[in-house]
Motif scaffolding. Structure first.
Motif, short mmCIF file in Angstrom:
data_model
loop_
_atom_site.label_atom_id
_atom_site.label_comp_id
_atom_site.label_asym_id
_atom_site.label_seq_id
_atom_site.Cartn_x
_atom_site.Cartn_y
_atom_site.Cartn_z
N UNK A 119 0.84 -1.20 0.00
CA UNK A 119 0.00 0.00 0.00
C UNK A 119 0.88 1.25 0.00
N UNK A 163 2.25 1.92 -3.37
CA UNK A 163 1.20 2.46 -4.24
C UNK A 163 0.99 3.95 -3.94
N UNK A 164 0.98 4.27 -2.63
CA UNK A 164 0.81 5.68 -2.22
C UNK A 164 1.93 6.54 -2.81
N UNK A 165 3.16 6.07 -2.68
CA UNK A 165 4.29 6.84 -3.20
C UNK A 165 4.24 6.95 -4.73
N UNK A 166 3.75 5.89 -5.34
CA UNK A 166 3.62 5.89 -6.81
C UNK A 166 2.62 6.97 -7.25
N UNK A 167 1.51 7.05 -6.51
CA UNK A 167 0.50 8.06 -6.84
C UNK A 167 1.05 9.46 -6.57
N UNK A 168 1.75 9.59 -5.44
CA UNK A 168 2.31 10.91 -5.09
C UNK A 168 3.30 11.41 -6.14
N UNK A 169 3.95 10.47 -6.80
CA UNK A 169 4.93 10.92 -7.80
C UNK A 169 4.36 10.93 -9.22
N UNK A 170 3.03 10.79 -9.32
CA UNK A 170 2.45 10.69 -10.67
C UNK A 170 2.50 12.00 -11.46
N UNK A 171 2.79 13.11 -10.78
CA UNK A 171 2.90 14.38 -11.52
C UNK A 171 4.36 14.70 -11.88
N UNK A 172 5.27 13.80 -11.50
CA UNK A 172 6.67 14.02 -11.87
C UNK A 172 6.80 13.91 -13.39
N UNK A 173 7.54 14.81 -13.97
CA UNK A 173 7.76 14.79 -15.42
C UNK A 173 6.57 15.26 -16.23
#
Lengths: 92, 174
Positions: free
Chosen positions: A2, A5-15
């Protein structure tokens, strides 16, 4: 899991790429600048509504007064005379 | 005439930055287009009173942020309370930012929903950092705050986003 997944979502605006503005933006701005002042328009509408309300109230008052039966002339005099015990002269 | 051509150049230089910023806040393309126009109209109307104690770009970003926050407050008023029942504005929706890379699109929709729940100042700091790639110093200038307070805002924003996302997963399981 989990946490990942949280960190993945948090970084979804990178780039992220910058979103592009409307290509006709400048001419739309010029059109809006050429329009009459929106505050002036709002004031004109407010005045028109206020005038319409006053007009409707006046018409309502005129019609409601017209429809109520009017007192016969002399009615008020009879009431006052009865109140104070005065005999009104008869002209007949 | 000279000022008109200077204004045209200014719009060309900042239009994408302004649109991208307001889009992140309002998350509706139509609203963002209107707001972008309003930002530049404000710039045109008040450029004479612009004091050069801030950079032009910082000043324009400030207008964009303040207009966006005003719009969000207006939307909140429209959809809240008794009168909200009679308004037609659609409520929570999935916002797909056009600049997000394809494989991250789904996650970014969830992140934007969590961003919407942040307090205004945390949201501002986070969006300026993520969408406009600003550093803490630049964010501090736009927000008229100190760098250390921006650092703290960003830290709290990430904490709150983690909390929101954990709640989201919890609700999803139930």
């Amino acid at each position: 899991m989990k946490r990942n997944k949280t960190e993945e979502i948090l970084s979804s605006l990178d780039g992220i790429q910058r979103a592009g503005a409307d290509p006709y933006l400048y001419s739309k701005i010029l059109n809006r600048l050429a329009e009459p002042d929106s505050n002036g328009k709002r004031l004109a509408w407010s005045l028109a509504v206020a005038l319409a309300v006053v007009l409707v109230l006046n018409l309502f008052t005129v019609f409601s007064l017209g429809s109520t039966s009017r007192n016969q002339p002399g009615d008020n005099a009879t009431v006052i005379a009865n109140e104070y015990g005065i005999n009104l002269p008869s002209y007949y | 005439m000279g000022s008109e051509s200077a204004f045209r150049e200014l719009v060309a230089a900042y239009q994408d930055k302004v649109y991208n910023t307001v889009l992140g806040f309002v998350q509706q393309e139509d609203d963002a287009r209107d707001l972008t126009q309003e930002v530049f109209i404000r710039v045109w109307q008040s450029i004479k009173t612009f004091r050069q104690d801030a950079a032009l770009g910082t000043w324009i970003y400030r207008i964009a942020v303040s207009k966006s926050l005003d719009q969000l407050r207006k939307n909140k008023r429209k959809t809240g309370g008794l009168m909200g029942m009679f308004r037609t504005r659609p409520l929570p929706f999935d916002f797909h930012h056009p600049g997000v890379v394809a494989e991250k699109k789904e996650n970014s929709v969830i992140l934007f929903k969590a961003i919407n729940r942040l307090p205004e100042n945390q949201k501002t700091a986070f969006l300026l950092q993520k969408l406009e790639g600003m550093g803490q110093q630049q964010i501090a200038e736009v927000m008229d705050a100190t760098e250390s307070s921006v650092e703290s805002l960003l830290h709290r924003a990430k904490q709150n986003l983690r909390k929101s996302l954990n709640e989201f997963f919890k609700n999803e399981k139930e």
